[in-house]
Scaffold this active site. Structure first.
Site, short mmCIF file in Angstrom:
data_model
loop_
_atom_site.label_atom_id
_atom_site.label_comp_id
_atom_site.label_asym_id
_atom_site.label_seq_id
_atom_site.Cartn_x
_atom_site.Cartn_y
_atom_site.Cartn_z
N ASP A 1 11.90 5.89 32.29
CA ASP A 1 11.08 5.96 31.84
C ASP A 1 11.31 5.27 30.20
O ASP A 1 11.67 6.40 29.14
CB ASP A 1 10.62 7.54 31.04
CG ASP A 1 8.61 7.94 30.60
OD1 ASP A 1 8.47 6.76 29.91
OD2 ASP A 1 9.03 8.91 30.24
N HIS B 1 6.96 1.21 26.46
CA HIS B 1 7.65 1.43 26.03
C HIS B 1 9.18 1.30 25.94
O HIS B 1 10.03 1.31 27.05
CB HIS B 1 6.82 2.83 25.60
CG HIS B 1 7.37 3.90 26.43
ND1 HIS B 1 8.16 4.97 25.56
CD2 HIS B 1 6.44 4.54 28.00
CE1 HIS B 1 8.36 5.96 26.75
NE2 HIS B 1 6.61 5.67 27.58
N HIS C 1 12.09 13.07 32.09
CA HIS C 1 12.49 13.19 30.47
C HIS C 1 13.96 14.11 30.30
O HIS C 1 14.04 15.02 29.71
CB HIS C 1 11.65 14.20 29.92
CG HIS C 1 10.17 13.53 29.29
ND1 HIS C 1 9.89 13.71 28.40
CD2 HIS C 1 10.42 11.81 29.55
CE1 HIS C 1 8.43 12.96 28.40
NE2 HIS C 1 8.73 11.32 28.86
N GLU D 1 5.75 5.77 21.62
CA GLU D 1 4.69 6.37 22.91
C GLU D 1 5.24 8.02 22.63
O GLU D 1 4.57 8.22 22.58
CB GLU D 1 5.74 6.02 24.07
CG GLU D 1 4.43 6.16 24.82
CD GLU D 1 4.55 7.52 26.03
OE1 GLU D 1 3.44 8.15 26.80
OE2 GLU D 1 5.87 7.91 25.67
N GLU D 2 6.87 8.15 23.27
CA GLU D 2 7.12 9.61 23.28
C GLU D 2 6.49 10.87 21.96
O GLU D 2 7.04 11.93 22.09
CB GLU D 2 8.63 9.56 23.49
CG GLU D 2 9.23 9.31 24.85
CD GLU D 2 8.71 9.82 26.19
OE1 GLU D 2 7.68 10.56 26.16
OE2 GLU D 2 9.03 8.92 27.22
#
Lengths: 337, 336
Positions: B172, B62, B311, B200-201
């Site tokens: 990420d 992603h 994150h 995605e998140e």
């Protein structure tokens, strides 16, 4: 003098309490432009003197140290256990980038962050006991390069925001240092007092430096120039100053009423923006130590309002530094106390 | 690989605002494959191999990262924000950010610690206690630079730590993007679909659409996953350990992975001497959750880079894992 540039250079230097020499050297360089005899003592206190043969001597004090961390253990895996130096806000530590100021040069690191699966519910803030500095070094290399007692600081270059605002760590109290430098520039040789300047160390850990500097200065009166709270989201506006509204003149049972009144009068007379900061006892600044130095010193506080104190993202408005400096310069020129 | 990852991590692209990442990727894969961009903004690329593959393979990563979105502007010029993706307030408070199209510098502030009660100091700050300060003295001035709905990203550089580690935001899943770019630029034995996914998140949304479009038989998701190999976390709570190679999971909170592909990954790792580990907690989730139930079902595997402080603005990865992950993924793409 370019206030912004000077502040940025001062904020870029390190000076965690008890290890202020880098910052002291930069401050000394600037102070030497305005005073003839400038020294740094064995603790890191910066002194300057300027004599005009006046009756009274005034001490202008700002503290040179900043909050930070001290390494007190290195794990087998190379993680650094640290303790706060001064009042650090633990809640914002996870995932902060830091520099470990090792004897062999700065080492980049990140403060660990405990993922949700092992943190104990999100009501609990980060516990400083759970945090370490991750430098990516293995245990042996870390232990070899980072002796216990090494300091670490937030790693964040000073940066300009909109308007005349600057964000950086250590604005508390490099903003005070710049204010004094600017006041000296403004007053030139017109001071009604002999002047001593002290950029004192170890304020954040108990005003130790100011105890020494005010003893040595042997002054009659003093102004402690520090930062104070500017209103921001989450603050109580009744207990804060406002950013951009000028110097905060302290009023407190521990401060000289006469000096506070004179500062207000001079601000009014010269159209210098100011605000008052009423405190009910000790001020939490070097003024507390200076006021009881030797047989006592008449002391005032002039504070620069800043937001987000004791974080890596302290914010200050250059106009507040300029107006604080103007006010102090007028006080020096006046010389009637 | 490191340079490619660095450039990708420094791009701003929170969920729903992936265009800068997409343009960068398109520029890198142009000439190496056929591609299209779908209605959501996913890049669907088809790389011809030396041979046709019996079954259709979709490899995905992603493009989006977690961040914040401006919800309103206060009278004092500060901005209220909401999180986009799962971010804890401790990762936001006291950090620097960029706001909006104009990339205005800002900081995330709250009341000074001196003015917070002893009890509240022990609690995580609430999002509503925080605001983004761009230096604007009032609402009117702020609105000259920023609009409601604009994105806020971390202002975080790419730094090397120690001998083997790197620190950046958005590892990420720019790591997955970097791996796929490298694969597309190389010669492959078999035809392969690559999907660079959006959103995605915020609920594996890009993956749902792309998996439908590609209609694969098998899928390989390239991700970054939590490594908690830090002091205070013991045994299984560490989830995975940096320097021990890619993470191949049997199950997480979104997917039970294909046993067949799981075994294949370890078989290859064994055969080729590639370090490889599994996750020791059933935690996290990724696009596999959406992909494995696409159409009539897809055999799915995820290979993830162990990532500390995921994150957050300062995620840390191990460069040895970057290399071993790439090796394993390359082998898997040839063998699935």
């Amino acid at each position: 003098m370019d206030i912004k540039k000077t502040l940025i250079e001062l904020c870029s230097a390190y000076g965690v309490s008890g290890d202020e020499f880098s910052a002291s050297d930069v401050a000394k360089k600037y102070l030497s432009k305005y005073m003839t005899k400038v020294t740094v003592d064995g603790f890191g206190n910066v002194y300057g003197d300027m004599n005009f043969g006046r009756k009274k001597r005034i001490l202008l004090d700002a503290h040179i140290d900043q909050i930070g961390f001290i390494i007190n253990y290195v794990t087998e895996d190379g993680f650094l256990k640290f303790s706060p130096v001064g009042g650090v806000d633990t809640r914002l530590l996870p995932a902060q980038k830091v520099y470990v100021i090792s004897p062999n040069g700065d080492i980049s690191g990140v403060i660990t962050s405990v993922p949700p699966h092992i943190s104990k519910g999100d009501e609990k803030a980060t516990n400083i006991d759970d945090l370490y500095i991750d430098t990516g070094l293995d245990g042996d290399t870390a232990k070899r390069n980072i002796p216990l007692g090494t300091r670490a600081v937030f790693c964040a270059e000073p940066k300009e925001l909109l308007g005349d605002r600057i964000t950086s760590p250590a604005i508390d109290d490099r903003a005070g240092v710049v204010t004094i430098l600017r006041a000296l520039e403004l007053v030139g040789k017109d001071s009604g007092y002999d002047i001593s300047v002290a950029f004192s160390c170890m304020e954040e850990t108990g005003e130790s430096g100011a105890k020494m500097t005010s003893y040595n200065a042997e002054c009659d009166l003093a102004i402690a120039v520090d930062v104070s709270f500017a209103n921001a989201k989450g603050e109580d506006k009744n207990k804060c100053g406002e950013m951009g509204k000028g110097a905060m003149i302290g009023i407190s049972p521990t401060l000289s009423k006469e000096m506070s009144k004179a500062l207000i009068k001079l601000a009014e007379k010269n159209n210098i923006p100011y605000q008052t900061e009423v405190m009910s006892g000790e001020t939490g600044t070097d003024a507390d130590a200076i006021g009881v130095s030797r047989s006592g010193v008449m002391t005032a506080t002039v504070s620069v309002p800043i937001k987000y104190m004791h974080t890596p993202v302290e914010v200050v408005s250059v106009s507040d530094i300029e107006n604080s400096a103007r006010l102090i310069a007028e006080f020096l020129k006046d010389g009637t106390i | 690989m490191k340079e490619l990852l660095k450039e990708l991590c420094l791009l701003d692209g929170i969920s729903g605002d992936e265009q800068r990442v997409r343009e960068y990727i398109l520029d890198k894969i142009k000439g190496f494959c056929e591609y299209s961009v779908d209605n959501l903004g996913n890049i669907i690329a088809f790389k011809k191999g030396k041979n046709k593959r019996d079954k259709k393979l979709m490899v995905s990563a992603h493009m989006d990262e977690v961040g914040l979105i401006v919800t309103s502007v206060n009278d004092d010029g500060s901005l209220n924000v909401d999180t986009v993706g799962g971010i804890e307030t401790s990762a936001i408070i006291g950090k620097r950010v960029f706001v909006g199209e104009k990339r205005i510098s800002g900081v995330v502030g709250s009341a000074a610690i001196h003015n917070i009660s002893k009890e509240d100091r022990k609690k995580a700050p609430k999002l509503s206690d925080l605001s983004v300060d761009i230096g604007a003295p009032d609402k009117n001035e702020a609105l000259k630079y920023v609009s409601v709905g604009e994105c806020v990203t971390f202002d975080s550089d790419f730094t090397e730590l120690g001998d083997n580690k790197i620190k950046a935001k958005a590892i990420d899943d720019r790591f997955g993007c970097a791996v796929m770019i490298k694969l597309i630029q190389s010669e492959l034995d078999f035809d392969t679909f690559f999907a660079f996914l959006v959103q995605e998140e915020v609920g594996l949304r890009g993956a749902k659409a792309a998996a439908y479009s590609i209609a694969p038989d098998a899928a390989l998701v390239i991700e970054a996953t939590t490594a908690c190999d830090i002091p205070g976390a013991e045994e299984e709570k560490r989830v995975c350990v940096q320097g021990m190679g890619p993470v191949v999971s049997f199950m997480d909170r979104s997917t039970i992975y294909s046993k067949e592909l799981y075994s294949l990954a370890f078989e290859i790792a064994n055969e080729k001497g590639i370090l490889c580990q599994t996750k020791t907690m059933i935690a996290g989730g990724n696009d596999a959750g959406a992909i494995h139930t696409a159409r009539g079902g897809v055999k799915t595997l995820a290979v993830s880079l162990p990532c500390r402080y995921i994150h957050s603005p300062s995620s840390v990865a191990d460069m040895r894992d970057l290399e071993s992950s790439y090796e394993l993924i390359k082998q898997l793409v040839q063998r699935i």
